[in-house]
Design a protein around this motif. Structure first.
Motif, mmCIF file in Angstrom:
data_model
loop_
_atom_site.group_PDB
_atom_site.id
_atom_site.type_symbol
_atom_site.label_atom_id
_atom_site.label_comp_id
_atom_site.label_asym_id
_atom_site.label_seq_id
_atom_site.Cartn_x
_atom_site.Cartn_y
_atom_site.Cartn_z
ATOM 1 N N ALA A 231 0.503 15.350 31.334
ATOM 2 C CA ALA A 231 -0.562 14.907 30.827
ATOM 3 C C ALA A 231 -0.136 14.943 29.278
ATOM 4 N N GLY B 250 2.899 14.019 28.233
ATOM 5 C CA GLY B 250 3.752 12.977 27.991
ATOM 6 C C GLY B 250 5.109 13.585 27.426
ATOM 7 N N ASP B 251 5.821 12.778 26.599
ATOM 8 C CA ASP B 251 7.298 13.193 26.189
ATOM 9 C C ASP B 251 7.012 14.328 25.162
ATOM 10 N N VAL B 252 7.454 15.429 25.311
ATOM 11 C CA VAL B 252 7.602 16.680 24.331
ATOM 12 C C VAL B 252 8.400 16.254 23.393
ATOM 13 N N THR B 253 8.333 16.490 22.173
ATOM 14 C CA THR B 253 9.116 16.429 21.122
ATOM 15 C C THR B 253 9.521 17.523 20.282
ATOM 16 N N GLU C 212 4.496 19.951 20.684
ATOM 17 C CA GLU C 212 4.008 18.679 20.281
ATOM 18 C C GLU C 212 4.503 17.538 21.190
ATOM 19 N N SER C 213 3.772 16.638 21.497
ATOM 20 C CA SER C 213 4.489 15.553 22.038
ATOM 21 C C SER C 213 4.120 14.188 21.313
ATOM 22 N N VAL C 214 4.769 12.886 21.765
ATOM 23 C CA VAL C 214 4.344 11.925 20.850
ATOM 24 C C VAL C 214 2.981 11.657 20.661
ATOM 25 N N LYS C 215 2.104 11.868 21.828
ATOM 26 C CA LYS C 215 0.772 11.734 21.577
ATOM 27 C C LYS C 215 -0.032 12.799 20.877
ATOM 28 N N ALA C 216 0.278 14.041 20.941
ATOM 29 C CA ALA C 216 -0.728 15.070 20.132
ATOM 30 C C ALA C 216 0.237 16.421 20.272
ATOM 31 N N ALA C 217 -0.424 17.265 19.523
ATOM 32 C CA ALA C 217 -0.234 18.816 19.257
ATOM 33 C C ALA C 217 -1.071 19.487 20.275
ATOM 34 N N ASP D 127 -2.036 23.801 21.784
ATOM 35 C CA ASP D 127 -1.714 25.195 21.869
ATOM 36 C C ASP D 127 -1.488 25.563 23.282
ATOM 37 N N GLN E 50 1.117 4.527 29.077
ATOM 38 C CA GLN E 50 2.669 4.637 29.367
ATOM 39 C C GLN E 50 2.839 4.356 30.509
ATOM 40 N N ILE F 25 8.618 7.434 24.688
ATOM 41 C CA ILE F 25 9.935 7.380 24.351
ATOM 42 C C ILE F 25 10.889 6.495 24.823
ATOM 43 N N ARG G 13 11.321 17.953 13.435
ATOM 44 C CA ARG G 13 10.805 17.166 14.815
ATOM 45 C C ARG G 13 9.331 17.285 14.773
ATOM 46 N N ARG H 113 -0.243 14.295 11.944
ATOM 47 C CA ARG H 113 -1.441 13.674 12.853
ATOM 48 C C ARG H 113 -2.469 13.260 12.074
ATOM 49 N N THR I 43 3.378 9.948 13.867
ATOM 50 C CA THR I 43 3.956 10.225 15.292
ATOM 51 C C THR I 43 5.420 10.850 15.170
ATOM 52 N N PHE I 44 5.910 10.895 16.146
ATOM 53 C CA PHE I 44 7.445 11.265 16.402
ATOM 54 C C PHE I 44 7.990 10.088 16.581
#
Lengths: 129, 364
Positions: A34, A36-39, A60-65, A67, B34, B39, B291, B295, B314-315
């Motif tokens: 859910a 997506g890519d974790v950054t 954090e992922s590309v989409k959101a942060a 908790d 996606q 990425i 990194r 937001r 974004t990243f």
């Protein structure tokens, strides 16, 4: 959806593997999918005390942060420093190399508030509808 | 209210679902966010070539003299000198200079225009055009029946020329009407990624044929709106509804170079007044020193003093750090240290120029 049967689960999609008085925790396959890519992963500090269902880390992922909540109360004994340089381990191997923290369990009776793999499977299936 | 039932599907939605795409609502549409990952799709667009379903966007067709029709007053960019077969980025403004929408104008003939607009703004844009065009001007909204696929990436030209030979000669921001899988369609050399790329317009009934034809080529990967958002942010392009809206003027948004102050247009007086009085807020771009990513609606701090808000962040997979844009109540210098975040956390960042990713194939 990969759900190992030797783990306990939260409704927020964290898992914990209980071995004696130590627990290893991370996020589930459902959660990593859910997110997506974790950054980035904010790794919990050693010796920090955590309470059950309180924030233990931020992902954090590309989409959101998001908790991340601790499945049990206890003291953090080890964190996965590999995640600092390679947060994508959470996507690639969420139950193994992508573990987040180990905690010394304070009260094993809290386990009653967690789900086993069968209940978690049903819980996740319920979310899809 | 159950909003999911009201979601519109594009002619390609079934394809996306069969390919295992993650779908999510965007501007009232059920869109692919996606396929295999944001990425990977971002990297593939910069290195190779990806296809994006952009059928949700709107199109207007207008026939009339550029000035006598009222069109020149609606569009803030110059129209008179736009060549037939060329297109231009622009905006439409309200009387206060606020941005009603950003768009691309295509000049199809001496008195024939296509306007490509955002999906969420179709109805209000339509009302604005109809109010300000003369009654004898021909106005048509084929948005519901017209689809669009964006083919973006350094290899996009070599993919397209195998079945659309005329695409080979298209210069940046020009278009042609040409045979696309046995139908005459518009192909333009435009995009929202900062790479060499094309946008292909086709009727909803034909767009599936074009999509299939593109994906037959093994070089082409399908990509979702998640990657598109990262790609446009890496170039510093604004997203309507997030970075710009009716309360923000093109001057504040750093879009002055797209405005023609030599002509008369709706919102001009307000912009001239704002120029004279000075800007209360200005667009700026920044990179996180880690990194961690900014937001939407994160606060911006200069030496712990709150000075603005993040509109997009974004990243960046190319820079391997967080990137963002926002508004600040004061001018900031390139290289100046700031931080962003909320009540819980403040993250170090540095003010920088756009685009974030500098060497791309866009003008190849």
């Amino acid at each position: 959806m990969n759900i190992p049967n030797n783990l306990c689960f939260t409704k927020e999609h964290e898992w914990i593997k209980i071995e004696g008085d130590t627990g290893t925790m991370g996020i589930t396959d459902y959660a990593q999918h859910a997110l997506g890519d974790v950054t980035f992963v904010e790794i919990p500090k050693k010796d920090c005390e955590v309470k059950q269902f309180n924030i233990i880390a931020t992902i954090e992922s590309v989409k959101a942060a998001s908790d991340i909540y601790s499945p049990l109360s206890g003291t953090i004994t080890l964190n996965n420093s590999e995640l600092e340089n390679n947060p994508a381990l959470i996507n690639q191997s969420c139950y193994d190399q992508g573990w987040i923290a180990k905690i010394k369990i304070k009260d094993i009776a809290e386990k009653k508030n967690l789900m086993d793999s069968t209940s978690y499977q049903k819980f996740v299936e319920g979310l899809a509808h | 209210m159950d909003t999911t039932t009201a979601l519109k599907n594009t002619p390609l939605s079934a394809f996306h679902e069969s390919l295992g795409a993650q779908m999510a609502p965007f501007a009232g549409w059920n869109m692919p966010i996606q396929y295999e990952g944001i990425i990977n799709e971002t990297l593939a667009t910069r290195k190779s070539v990806c296809a994006f379903d952009i059928c949700h966007m709107g199109e207007f067709l207008i026939k009339g003299h550029y000035k006598k029709s009222g069109l020149d007053r609606i569009i803030s960019a110059p129209l008179e000198n736009l060549a037939i077969g060329a297109c231009r980025y622009s905006s439409i403004l309200n009387a206060e200079g606020g941005i009603i929408d950003d768009l691309i104008v295509y000049r199809k003939g001496l008195q024939e225009w296509m306007i490509v607009i955002n999906a969420a703004t179709i109805e209000k844009d339509k009302a604005h055009f109809l109010k300000n065009l003369t009654p004898e001007t021909h106005f048509e909204d084929p948005s519901c029946a017209l689809g669009k696929i964006d083919l973006q990436g350094p290899l996009s030209r070599s993919v397209l020329e195998t079945f659309i030979p005329t695409a080979k000669n298209l210069k940046y921001f020009t278009f042609c009407e040409t045979d696309v899988c046995n139908e005459k369609n518009i192909v333009s050399r435009t995009g929202y990624t900062g790479e060499l790329g094309f946008e292909i317009y086709a009727s909803d009934s034909h767009i599936q044929t074009v999509w299939k034809k593109l994906l037959e080529n093994k070089l082409v990967k399908p990509a979702g709106l998640g990657a598109r958002d990262v790609l446009r942010l890496e170039m510093g392009y604004s997203l309507y509804g997030q970075d710009i809206d009716e309360t923000i003027t093109p001057l504040e948004a750093g879009l002055e170079k797209f405005i023609d102050f030599e002509k008369d247009f709706i919102g001009k007086d307000a912009l001239l007044k704002q120029k004279k009085q000075g800007l209360k807020r200005q667009r700026f771009f920044f990179k996180s020193l880690s990194r961690r990513s900014p937001r939407h609606l994160h606060k911006i701090y200069l030496k712990n003093r709150e000075i603005g808000l993040v509109t997009s962040g974004t990243f960046s997979p190319h820079l391997e750090c967080g990137i963002g844009m926002g508004f600040a109540s004061q001018a900031l210098e390139i290289g100046e240290n700031i931080s962003f975040g909320d009540e819980r956390i403040k993250i170090e960042a540095v003010v920088c120029e756009k685009p974030f990713v500098k060497k791309t194939s866009i003008k190849n």
